[in-house]
Structures are given as C-alpha cells and as structure tokens.
Design a protein around this motif. Sequence first.
Motif, PDB file in Angstrom:
ATOM      1  N   ASP A 178     -12.427  51.549 -32.125  1.00 49.08           N
ATOM      2  CA  ASP A 178     -12.467  51.664 -33.588  1.00 49.08           C
ATOM      3  C   ASP A 178     -13.882  51.484 -34.132  1.00 49.08           C
ATOM      4  O   ASP A 178     -14.280  52.152 -35.086  1.00 49.08           O
ATOM      5  CB  ASP A 178     -11.488  50.701 -34.251  1.00 49.08           C
ATOM      6  CG  ASP A 178     -11.721  49.244 -33.904  1.00 49.08           C
ATOM      7  OD1 ASP A 178     -12.457  48.955 -32.939  1.00 49.08           O
ATOM      8  OD2 ASP A 178     -11.146  48.388 -34.595  1.00 49.08           O
TER       9      ASP A 178
ATOM     10  N   CYS B 226      -8.226  55.016 -26.376  1.00 49.67           N
ATOM     11  CA  CYS B 226      -7.361  54.176 -27.211  1.00 49.67           C
ATOM     12  C   CYS B 226      -7.183  52.763 -26.661  1.00 49.67           C
ATOM     13  O   CYS B 226      -6.792  51.858 -27.388  1.00 49.67           O
ATOM     14  CB  CYS B 226      -6.001  54.834 -27.408  1.00 49.67           C
ATOM     15  SG  CYS B 226      -5.039  54.992 -25.887  1.00 49.67           S
ATOM     16  N   LYS B 227      -7.484  52.550 -25.385  1.00 53.53           N
ATOM     17  CA  LYS B 227      -7.324  51.219 -24.783  1.00 53.53           C
ATOM     18  C   LYS B 227      -8.615  50.407 -24.815  1.00 53.53           C
ATOM     19  O   LYS B 227      -8.617  49.240 -24.449  1.00 53.53           O
ATOM     20  CB  LYS B 227      -6.840  51.367 -23.347  1.00 53.53           C
ATOM     21  CG  LYS B 227      -5.450  51.968 -23.258  1.00 53.53           C
ATOM     22  CD  LYS B 227      -5.004  52.136 -21.831  1.00 53.53           C
ATOM     23  CE  LYS B 227      -3.635  52.789 -21.796  1.00 53.53           C
ATOM     24  NZ  LYS B 227      -3.211  53.063 -20.432  1.00 53.53           N
ATOM     25  N   ASP B 228      -9.701  51.025 -25.246  1.00 53.04           N
ATOM     26  CA  ASP B 228     -10.991  50.326 -25.289  1.00 53.04           C
ATOM     27  C   ASP B 228     -11.087  49.528 -26.579  1.00 53.04           C
ATOM     28  O   ASP B 228     -10.907  50.072 -27.667  1.00 53.04           O
ATOM     29  CB  ASP B 228     -12.132  51.348 -25.212  1.00 53.04           C
ATOM     30  CG  ASP B 228     -13.478  50.703 -24.995  1.00 53.04           C
ATOM     31  OD1 ASP B 228     -13.765  49.667 -25.624  1.00 53.04           O
ATOM     32  OD2 ASP B 228     -14.262  51.250 -24.204  1.00 53.04           O
ATOM     33  N   PRO B 229     -11.378  48.230 -26.487  1.00 57.71           N
ATOM     34  CA  PRO B 229     -11.455  47.411 -27.707  1.00 57.71           C
ATOM     35  C   PRO B 229     -12.571  47.841 -28.653  1.00 57.71           C
ATOM     36  O   PRO B 229     -12.537  47.507 -29.830  1.00 57.71           O
ATOM     37  CB  PRO B 229     -11.690  45.993 -27.191  1.00 57.71           C
ATOM     38  CG  PRO B 229     -11.930  46.092 -25.737  1.00 57.71           C
ATOM     39  CD  PRO B 229     -11.565  47.457 -25.269  1.00 57.71           C
TER      40      PRO B 229
ATOM     41  N   ILE C 220      -5.204  53.895 -31.352  1.00 55.10           N
ATOM     42  CA  ILE C 220      -5.710  52.686 -30.715  1.00 55.10           C
ATOM     43  C   ILE C 220      -4.576  51.676 -30.577  1.00 55.10           C
ATOM     44  O   ILE C 220      -3.811  51.461 -31.518  1.00 55.10           O
ATOM     45  CB  ILE C 220      -6.879  52.096 -31.519  1.00 55.10           C
ATOM     46  CG1 ILE C 220      -8.013  53.116 -31.583  1.00 55.10           C
ATOM     47  CG2 ILE C 220      -7.356  50.799 -30.904  1.00 55.10           C
ATOM     48  CD1 ILE C 220      -9.139  52.743 -32.514  1.00 55.10           C
ATOM     49  N   LYS C 221      -4.495  51.036 -29.392  1.00 53.40           N
ATOM     50  CA  LYS C 221      -3.361  50.146 -29.095  1.00 53.40           C
ATOM     51  C   LYS C 221      -3.667  48.679 -29.278  1.00 53.40           C
ATOM     52  O   LYS C 221      -2.779  47.859 -29.330  1.00 53.40           O
ATOM     53  CB  LYS C 221      -2.887  50.399 -27.677  1.00 53.40           C
ATOM     54  CG  LYS C 221      -2.450  51.837 -27.472  1.00 53.40           C
ATOM     55  CD  LYS C 221      -1.662  51.981 -26.227  1.00 53.40           C
ATOM     56  CE  LYS C 221      -1.435  53.432 -25.954  1.00 53.40           C
ATOM     57  NZ  LYS C 221      -0.168  53.924 -26.132  1.00 53.40           N
ATOM     58  N   TYR C 222      -4.912  48.263 -29.335  1.00 52.80           N
ATOM     59  CA  TYR C 222      -5.294  46.856 -29.520  1.00 52.80           C
ATOM     60  C   TYR C 222      -4.566  45.922 -28.572  1.00 52.80           C
ATOM     61  O   TYR C 222      -3.848  45.025 -28.973  1.00 52.80           O
ATOM     62  CB  TYR C 222      -5.074  46.418 -30.984  1.00 52.80           C
ATOM     63  CG  TYR C 222      -5.938  47.178 -31.948  1.00 52.80           C
ATOM     64  CD1 TYR C 222      -7.301  46.954 -31.998  1.00 52.80           C
ATOM     65  CD2 TYR C 222      -5.377  48.120 -32.795  1.00 52.80           C
ATOM     66  CE1 TYR C 222      -8.105  47.660 -32.876  1.00 52.80           C
ATOM     67  CE2 TYR C 222      -6.174  48.822 -33.689  1.00 52.80           C
ATOM     68  CZ  TYR C 222      -7.540  48.587 -33.718  1.00 52.80           C
ATOM     69  OH  TYR C 222      -8.324  49.293 -34.574  1.00 52.80           O
ATOM     70  N   GLY C 223      -4.764  46.163 -27.274  1.00 49.09           N
ATOM     71  CA  GLY C 223      -4.237  45.254 -26.267  1.00 49.09           C
ATOM     72  C   GLY C 223      -2.789  45.442 -25.889  1.00 49.09           C
ATOM     73  O   GLY C 223      -2.267  44.713 -25.080  1.00 49.09           O
ATOM     74  N   ARG C 224      -2.129  46.404 -26.478  1.00 44.78           N
ATOM     75  CA  ARG C 224      -0.720  46.640 -26.119  1.00 44.78           C
ATOM     76  C   ARG C 224      -0.634  47.577 -24.960  1.00 44.78           C
ATOM     77  O   ARG C 224      -1.379  48.389 -24.662  1.00 44.78           O
ATOM     78  CB  ARG C 224       0.039  47.218 -27.302  1.00 44.78           C
ATOM     79  CG  ARG C 224       0.322  46.178 -28.326  1.00 44.78           C
ATOM     80  CD  ARG C 224       1.172  46.729 -29.421  1.00 44.78           C
ATOM     81  NE  ARG C 224       0.258  47.174 -30.469  1.00 44.78           N
ATOM     82  CZ  ARG C 224       0.481  48.137 -31.300  1.00 44.78           C
ATOM     83  NH1 ARG C 224       1.584  48.834 -31.224  1.00 44.78           N
ATOM     84  NH2 ARG C 224      -0.365  48.466 -32.231  1.00 44.78           N
TER      85      ARG C 224
END
Length: 112
Positions: A75, A69-72, A108-112
């Motif tokens: 998705d 989930c932390k990998d850009p 997915i967190k998208y940088g959070r």
Amino acid sequence: MAKQSGYLQRREAELDATFNAGAAMAMQFAMDTLQMALHQTEGWGYDRIMRITHNWVAVQREYKSALNCKDPAADVCQEHMDRILAEIIRDRMTLIPFPDRYPNAKKIKYGR
C-alpha cells in the motif's frame, strides 16, 4: 494440508515456469520497444538510452511490491506511485488511482 501428488507438483512448477517465461518475454518486449521509441522519436543514442533503461529497471524493482498483495509495503508503494505520477501530470489531467489503473491486481491482505 493434503499432500500433493508428484504430477500436481510438476504441473504447478511447469505453470510457474510458463508464467515467469511469459512475464520475462513481456518485460523484454517492453524494454526493446521503449528503447526503440526513445531512439526513433527523441533521437537518443546508446549511452542515454542505457542510462534511462538502467534507471527504469531500478524503479521497477523499487516499486515491485506494489503489485504483491501479501507484501506489507504494497500500500505504501501504491501511494508513492500515485503521488509521483500526480506530480508528473500536475494540472494536465486527472490521476487515475492505482486500483483503477491496475484493476486485476489482487487486493492487499494485511497478514491474512
């Protein structure tokens, strides 16, 4: 961030090692049983089984980030997996989307 005690650090390392050992064992079991199935049901021999095993591991590595989930790229990998699987099943059945196939995957967190 508060400093962790030595005990908590060791305990966290033990849990990580246990998880990694469990994941490695599950992966080995999946690989063994896949190879057995290919031999028993398809009559495949060593060379063919090793070729598909090598390619299978390469595809797993390529799409591993789909579960992170932390990998850009998560998705993108998920979308690519869905697209390829949809191509495989075509009109035979309806694709179950990635989030439904992996209900326990973190969002997915998208940088959070």
